[in-house]
Design an enzyme around this catalytic site. Structure first.
Site, mmCIF file in Angstrom:
data_model
loop_
_atom_site.group_PDB
_atom_site.id
_atom_site.type_symbol
_atom_site.label_atom_id
_atom_site.label_comp_id
_atom_site.label_asym_id
_atom_site.label_seq_id
_atom_site.Cartn_x
_atom_site.Cartn_y
_atom_site.Cartn_z
ATOM 1 N N PRO A 9 -35.728 -59.276 86.112
ATOM 2 C CA PRO A 9 -36.312 -60.430 85.446
ATOM 3 C C PRO A 9 -36.048 -60.499 83.938
ATOM 4 O O PRO A 9 -36.090 -59.479 83.255
ATOM 5 C CB PRO A 9 -37.815 -60.282 85.718
ATOM 6 N N ASN A 10 -35.791 -61.704 83.517
ATOM 7 C CA ASN A 10 -35.609 -62.065 82.105
ATOM 8 C C ASN A 10 -34.284 -61.610 81.505
ATOM 9 O O ASN A 10 -33.985 -61.942 80.347
ATOM 10 C CB ASN A 10 -36.786 -61.564 81.238
ATOM 11 N N ARG A 17 -33.558 -63.695 74.197
ATOM 12 C CA ARG A 17 -34.751 -62.884 74.398
ATOM 13 C C ARG A 17 -34.825 -61.718 73.407
ATOM 14 O O ARG A 17 -33.942 -60.842 73.416
ATOM 15 C CB ARG A 17 -34.632 -62.320 75.822
ATOM 16 N N TYR A 22 -32.785 -56.545 72.370
ATOM 17 C CA TYR A 22 -31.735 -56.691 73.388
ATOM 18 C C TYR A 22 -30.416 -57.242 72.851
ATOM 19 O O TYR A 22 -29.469 -57.416 73.623
ATOM 20 C CB TYR A 22 -32.264 -57.584 74.532
ATOM 21 N N ASN A 73 -30.473 -52.562 86.596
ATOM 22 C CA ASN A 73 -31.472 -52.619 85.534
ATOM 23 C C ASN A 73 -32.622 -53.444 86.105
ATOM 24 O O ASN A 73 -32.559 -54.677 86.105
ATOM 25 C CB ASN A 73 -30.900 -53.276 84.279
ATOM 26 N N ALA A 76 -38.559 -55.301 83.963
ATOM 27 C CA ALA A 76 -39.994 -54.985 84.027
ATOM 28 C C ALA A 76 -40.399 -54.370 85.369
ATOM 29 O O ALA A 76 -41.373 -53.606 85.438
ATOM 30 C CB ALA A 76 -40.815 -56.240 83.756
ATOM 31 N N HIS A 79 -41.175 -50.567 86.002
ATOM 32 C CA HIS A 79 -42.451 -49.929 85.703
ATOM 33 C C HIS A 79 -43.545 -50.263 86.715
ATOM 34 O O HIS A 79 -44.686 -49.825 86.561
ATOM 35 C CB HIS A 79 -42.904 -50.358 84.292
ATOM 36 N N ASP A 86 -38.272 -47.956 97.310
ATOM 37 C CA ASP A 86 -38.149 -47.815 98.768
ATOM 38 C C ASP A 86 -36.841 -48.423 99.277
ATOM 39 O O ASP A 86 -36.211 -47.876 100.183
ATOM 40 C CB ASP A 86 -39.335 -48.492 99.474
ATOM 41 N N GLU A 97 -29.643 -46.108 87.425
ATOM 42 C CA GLU A 97 -30.591 -46.953 86.681
ATOM 43 C C GLU A 97 -30.087 -47.098 85.240
ATOM 44 O O GLU A 97 -29.734 -46.099 84.615
ATOM 45 C CB GLU A 97 -31.958 -46.248 86.690
ATOM 46 N N HIS A 99 -30.874 -49.070 81.388
ATOM 47 C CA HIS A 99 -31.702 -49.907 80.508
ATOM 48 C C HIS A 99 -30.975 -50.103 79.187
ATOM 49 O O HIS A 99 -30.392 -49.151 78.651
ATOM 50 C CB HIS A 99 -33.064 -49.253 80.241
ATOM 51 N N LEU A 100 -31.055 -51.328 78.669
ATOM 52 C CA LEU A 100 -30.417 -51.632 77.385
ATOM 53 C C LEU A 100 -31.087 -50.851 76.259
ATOM 54 O O LEU A 100 -30.426 -50.297 75.384
ATOM 55 C CB LEU A 100 -30.531 -53.133 77.106
ATOM 56 N N ARG A 106 -40.677 -46.749 73.809
ATOM 57 C CA ARG A 106 -41.397 -48.002 73.550
ATOM 58 C C ARG A 106 -42.862 -47.871 74.014
ATOM 59 O O ARG A 106 -43.390 -46.767 74.039
ATOM 60 C CB ARG A 106 -40.639 -49.151 74.210
ATOM 61 N N ARG A 110 -44.166 -48.643 79.525
ATOM 62 C CA ARG A 110 -42.742 -48.595 79.903
ATOM 63 C C ARG A 110 -42.270 -47.176 80.213
ATOM 64 O O ARG A 110 -41.101 -46.956 80.512
ATOM 65 C CB ARG A 110 -41.865 -49.191 78.790
HETATM 66 C C1 DQA Z 1 -35.347 -53.093 80.028
HETATM 67 C C2 DQA Z 1 -36.593 -52.340 79.574
HETATM 68 C C3 DQA Z 1 -37.833 -52.845 80.304
HETATM 69 O O1 DQA Z 1 -38.990 -52.146 79.848
HETATM 70 C C4 DQA Z 1 -38.040 -54.313 80.040
HETATM 71 O O2 DQA Z 1 -39.146 -54.797 80.795
HETATM 72 C C5 DQA Z 1 -36.832 -55.123 80.293
HETATM 73 C C6 DQA Z 1 -35.526 -54.593 79.890
HETATM 74 C C7 DQA Z 1 -34.107 -52.691 79.219
HETATM 75 O O3 DQA Z 1 -33.010 -53.020 79.675
HETATM 76 O O4 DQA Z 1 -34.227 -52.092 78.143
HETATM 77 O O5 DQA Z 1 -36.906 -56.255 80.755
HETATM 78 O O6 DQA Z 1 -35.109 -52.759 81.386
#
Ligand code: DQA
Length: 145
Positions: A9-10, A17, A22, A73, A76, A79, A86, A97, A99-100, A106, A110
Site C-alpha cells: 500500500p501507498n 509520498r 521515500y 515490500n 505498512a 507490521h 502465511d 523482504e 524496504h526503502l 523509525r 514499524r
Molecule cells: C516501507 C516502510 C513501512 O514502515 C511503511 O509503512 C511503508 C514503506 C519502506 O519501504 O520503507 O509504506 O515498507
C-alpha cells in the site's frame, strides 16, 4: 528464471509520498529500473502493486508454479499482516523482504515484521538500490540451490 516483485500500500504514490523518507522518484521509475536490470541479468520479472492485503495474498498464491522467487515490500502490511507471512510460507517460493527506509530506526510500531520469518533475507534503507540488491541476491540463491 522468473521473479515476482510485489509492492504494498501507498507505494504507488512514490514521488508524491513523504519525499523526505521515500525520495522523489516514482513507482513507474522503480518498475523501469527493475525491468532494465532484469533484462541485463537475463531474467524475467513481473512488477505488481496493490493497496489491498487480500490482493497481495492472491498474487502470492498465483505465483505458485510460476515464479522462482518473490521480492516484496509489503509496506505498512509488514507490521500487521500474518496473512502475508502465511502466504509466502504456503507457496514456499524463496522470498526477499525489501524496504526503502530502515523501519527499525523509525517509530516503534514499524519495528515488527511478520513476513520476515518467511523470508530468506531482508534489505532495508537502501532506497531503489535495495530492490536491485534483492534481485542479485535472489538470482544467486536460486542458482546455488
Ligand atoms: C516501507 C516502510 C513501512 O514502515 C511503511 O509503512 C511503508 C514503506 C519502506 O519501504 O520503507 O509504506 O515498507
Amino acid at each position: 528464471m522468473h521473479i515476482l516483485v510485489l509492492n504494498g500500500p501507498n507505494l504507488n504514490l512514490l514521488g508524491l509520498r513523504e519525499p523526505e523518507h521515500y525520495g522523489t522518484q516514482t513507482y513507474a521509475d522503480l518498475v523501469n529500473l527493475l525491468e532494465a536490470e532484469a533484462e541485463k541479468c537475463g531474467i524475467t520479472i513481473e512488477c505488481k502493486q496493490s493497496n489491498h492485503e487480500g490482493t497481495l495474498v492472491d498474487l502470492i498464491q498465483e505465483a505458485y508454479g510460476k515464479a522462482d522467487g518473490i521480492i516484496i515490500n509489503p509496506a505498512a502490511y509488514t507490521h500487521t499482516s500474518v496473512a502475508l507471512l502465511d502466504a509466502v510460507k504456503a507457496v514456499q517460493i524463496p522470498t526477499i523482504e525489501v524496504h526503502l527506509t530502515d523501519p527499525d530506526t523509525r517509530e516503534d510500531f514499524r519495528h515488527v515484521s511478520y513476513i520476515r520469518k518467511g523470508c530468506i533475507q531482508t534489505i532495508c534503507g537502501k532506497g531503489f538500490q535495495g530492490y536491485i540488491e534483492a534481485m542479485h541476491a535472489m538470482i544467486a540463491y536460486i542458482n546455488n540451490r
